[in-house]
Design an enzyme around this catalytic site. Structure first.
Site, short mmCIF file in Angstrom:
data_model
loop_
_atom_site.label_atom_id
_atom_site.label_comp_id
_atom_site.label_asym_id
_atom_site.label_seq_id
_atom_site.Cartn_x
_atom_site.Cartn_y
_atom_site.Cartn_z
N LYS A 14 -31.65 30.22 -39.86
CA LYS A 14 -32.08 31.20 -38.73
C LYS A 14 -32.40 32.23 -39.91
O LYS A 14 -33.23 32.67 -39.83
CB LYS A 14 -31.18 31.28 -38.68
CG LYS A 14 -29.87 30.72 -37.55
CD LYS A 14 -28.58 31.34 -37.39
CE LYS A 14 -27.19 31.60 -38.06
NZ LYS A 14 -26.99 30.14 -38.85
N ARG A 89 -21.32 34.74 -32.38
CA ARG A 89 -20.98 33.24 -33.62
C ARG A 89 -19.01 32.70 -32.34
O ARG A 89 -18.88 32.28 -32.91
CB ARG A 89 -20.55 33.23 -34.54
CG ARG A 89 -21.20 32.90 -35.69
CD ARG A 89 -20.74 33.05 -37.15
NE ARG A 89 -21.59 32.67 -38.00
CZ ARG A 89 -22.87 32.70 -39.16
NH1 ARG A 89 -23.62 34.12 -38.70
NH2 ARG A 89 -23.11 32.35 -39.77
N ARG A 128 -29.78 25.66 -51.87
CA ARG A 128 -29.22 27.45 -51.69
C ARG A 128 -28.71 27.97 -52.81
O ARG A 128 -28.16 29.08 -53.92
CB ARG A 128 -29.00 27.98 -50.85
CG ARG A 128 -29.00 29.56 -49.89
CD ARG A 128 -29.17 29.50 -48.45
NE ARG A 128 -27.64 30.03 -48.00
CZ ARG A 128 -27.35 30.24 -46.86
NH1 ARG A 128 -27.59 30.98 -45.97
NH2 ARG A 128 -26.12 30.40 -46.94
N ARG A 134 -24.37 33.50 -53.43
CA ARG A 134 -23.44 33.82 -52.40
C ARG A 134 -22.19 32.62 -52.62
O ARG A 134 -21.70 31.45 -52.60
CB ARG A 134 -24.02 33.58 -51.29
CG ARG A 134 -24.48 34.65 -50.39
CD ARG A 134 -25.77 33.86 -49.62
NE ARG A 134 -25.30 33.73 -48.16
CZ ARG A 134 -25.10 32.97 -47.17
NH1 ARG A 134 -26.47 33.60 -46.47
NH2 ARG A 134 -23.89 32.71 -45.90
N ARG A 146 -17.28 25.28 -43.34
CA ARG A 146 -18.65 26.60 -41.94
C ARG A 146 -18.93 25.47 -41.57
O ARG A 146 -19.00 25.91 -40.02
CB ARG A 146 -19.11 26.47 -43.27
CG ARG A 146 -19.00 27.71 -44.08
CD ARG A 146 -20.90 28.74 -44.30
NE ARG A 146 -20.87 29.13 -44.19
CZ ARG A 146 -22.09 29.61 -44.58
NH1 ARG A 146 -22.77 29.21 -45.36
NH2 ARG A 146 -22.92 30.01 -43.31
P1 B4P Z 1 -31.02 30.01 -44.33
O1 B4P Z 1 -32.47 30.88 -43.57
O2 B4P Z 1 -30.68 30.56 -45.09
O3 B4P Z 1 -30.17 29.21 -43.22
P2 B4P Z 1 -28.34 29.73 -42.24
O4 B4P Z 1 -29.00 29.84 -40.77
O5 B4P Z 1 -29.59 31.93 -41.91
O6 B4P Z 1 -27.30 30.64 -42.75
P3 B4P Z 1 -26.09 31.00 -42.88
O7 B4P Z 1 -25.89 30.39 -41.67
O8 B4P Z 1 -25.30 30.82 -43.90
O9 B4P Z 1 -25.35 32.89 -43.09
P4 B4P Z 1 -24.97 33.89 -42.04
O10 B4P Z 1 -25.19 35.11 -43.43
O11 B4P Z 1 -25.44 33.94 -40.99
O12 B4P Z 1 -31.74 28.17 -44.87
C1 B4P Z 1 -30.48 27.34 -45.99
C2 B4P Z 1 -31.26 27.52 -46.44
O13 B4P Z 1 -32.25 26.58 -46.38
C3 B4P Z 1 -32.73 28.06 -47.56
O14 B4P Z 1 -32.71 28.07 -48.84
C4 B4P Z 1 -33.66 28.28 -46.48
O15 B4P Z 1 -34.26 27.87 -48.04
C5 B4P Z 1 -33.46 26.07 -47.07
N1 B4P Z 1 -34.46 25.90 -45.52
C6 B4P Z 1 -34.56 27.05 -44.05
N2 B4P Z 1 -35.82 26.31 -43.92
C7 B4P Z 1 -35.70 24.59 -43.73
C8 B4P Z 1 -37.04 24.05 -43.71
N3 B4P Z 1 -37.70 24.08 -42.57
N4 B4P Z 1 -37.08 22.54 -44.39
C9 B4P Z 1 -35.95 22.73 -45.54
N5 B4P Z 1 -35.61 24.19 -45.80
C10 B4P Z 1 -34.96 24.84 -44.87
O16 B4P Z 1 -23.36 33.72 -43.01
C11 B4P Z 1 -22.94 33.94 -43.87
C12 B4P Z 1 -21.37 34.19 -43.48
O17 B4P Z 1 -20.79 35.23 -42.83
C13 B4P Z 1 -20.24 33.62 -42.19
O18 B4P Z 1 -20.14 32.07 -43.09
C14 B4P Z 1 -19.48 33.88 -42.00
O19 B4P Z 1 -18.37 33.79 -42.53
C15 B4P Z 1 -20.28 35.60 -41.82
N6 B4P Z 1 -20.94 35.87 -40.77
C16 B4P Z 1 -22.07 35.82 -40.09
N7 B4P Z 1 -21.38 36.34 -38.88
C17 B4P Z 1 -21.09 36.25 -38.05
C18 B4P Z 1 -20.30 36.51 -36.76
N8 B4P Z 1 -21.04 37.09 -35.89
N9 B4P Z 1 -18.92 36.14 -36.76
C19 B4P Z 1 -18.20 36.27 -38.07
N10 B4P Z 1 -18.62 36.28 -38.71
C20 B4P Z 1 -19.30 35.96 -39.73
#
Ligand code: B4P
Length: 192
Positions: A14, A89, A128, A134, A146
């Site tokens: 995302k 979420r 990552r 993190r 998670r």
């Molecule tokens: P990312 O792009 O980093 O993944 P994400 O889905 O954004 O991550 P996440 O859900 O962990 O984060 P958030 O900050 O929202 O990709 C992951 C990895 O894969 C990277 O290293 C990337 O380079 C690689 N990658 C991406 N695309 C690829 C592809 N096509 N092929 C290969 N590799 C690929 O959440 C963090 C925490 O904050 C949560 O756990 C929660 O505790 C809290 N939080 C956030 N929002 C919340 C909410 N609305 N309500 C309650 N808690 C919340």
């Protein structure tokens, strides 16, 4: 206003795709994960409270993130649209978002759902974690937690928007550029 939710499990890409989408479409990027990490860096009371949940792989309480999003919407009255990344979420967050947008005479146009299988998700988060520093990337047990929280609390958000036929599934197992092309195709179709 064109409002988009980028949806999917932790590690589905995302954040990665949001950066590219924001550049192409000029939307305001609202990532609750990024906003919470900023609060933590600044050591605000909100950031310190939120970190206790994040460290355990749990969700931060709804009222905290809904408050953050509400303020962010108010801070951008002239926005062309918003890209919501990692929010909503929970169903309670989704209902709150729908109401906040309704007050602005707007709504969610599209929910793009990145499908990635669990083994790949864990692999990406482990990778990552080698560079991100993190705490929620720190070990596999937190990452598995998670994924469980996602299945129980976040997946019902997709069902909420499916009722309104707003959800489109995208194969997120492909390379970053191929995933981006598919996302852009669906957005262009919607924008017309
Ligand atoms: P990312 O792009 O980093 O993944 P994400 O889905 O954004 O991550 P996440 O859900 O962990 O984060 P958030 O900050 O929202 O990709 C992951 C990895 O894969 C990277 O290293 C990337 O380079 C690689 N990658 C991406 N695309 C690829 C592809 N096509 N092929 C290969 N590799 C690929 O959440 C963090 C925490 O904050 C949560 O756990 C929660 O505790 C809290 N939080 C956030 N929002 C919340 C909410 N609305 N309500 C309650 N808690 C919340």
């Amino acid at each position: 206003m064109f409002n988009l939710i980028l949806f999917g499990p932790p590690g589905s890409g995302k954040g990665t795709q949001s950066a590219k989408l924001v550049e192409k479409y000029g939307l305001i990027h609202l990532s609750t994960g990024d906003l919470l990490r900023k609060e933590r860096q600044l050591k605000t009371p909100l950031g310190i409270e939120a970190q206790q949940f994040i460290d355990k792989g749990q969700l931060v309480p709804d009222e905290v993130v809904i408050g953050m999003i509400s303020s962010a919407l108010d801070e951008n009255p002239a926005a062309r649209g918003f890209l919501f990344d990692g929010f909503p979420r929970t169903v309670a967050q989704a209902e709150a978002l729908d109401k906040l947008l309704e007050l602005k005479k707007s709504s969610i146009a599209l929910v793009l759902f990145l499908d990635v299988n669990e083994d790949e998700l864990i692999q990406r988060l482990v990778n990552r974690g080698k560079t991100s520093g993190r705490s929620d990337d720190a070990d596999e047990s937190i990452q598995r937690k998670r994924q469980e929280v996602y299945k129980h609390e976040t997946l019902p958000v997709a069902a909420h928007y499916e009722k309104f036929k707003k959800v489109v599934h995208i194969d997120g197992m492909r390379g970053i550029d191929d995933v981006f092309s598919s996302l852009a195709l669906h957005i262009d179709k919607k924008i017309g």
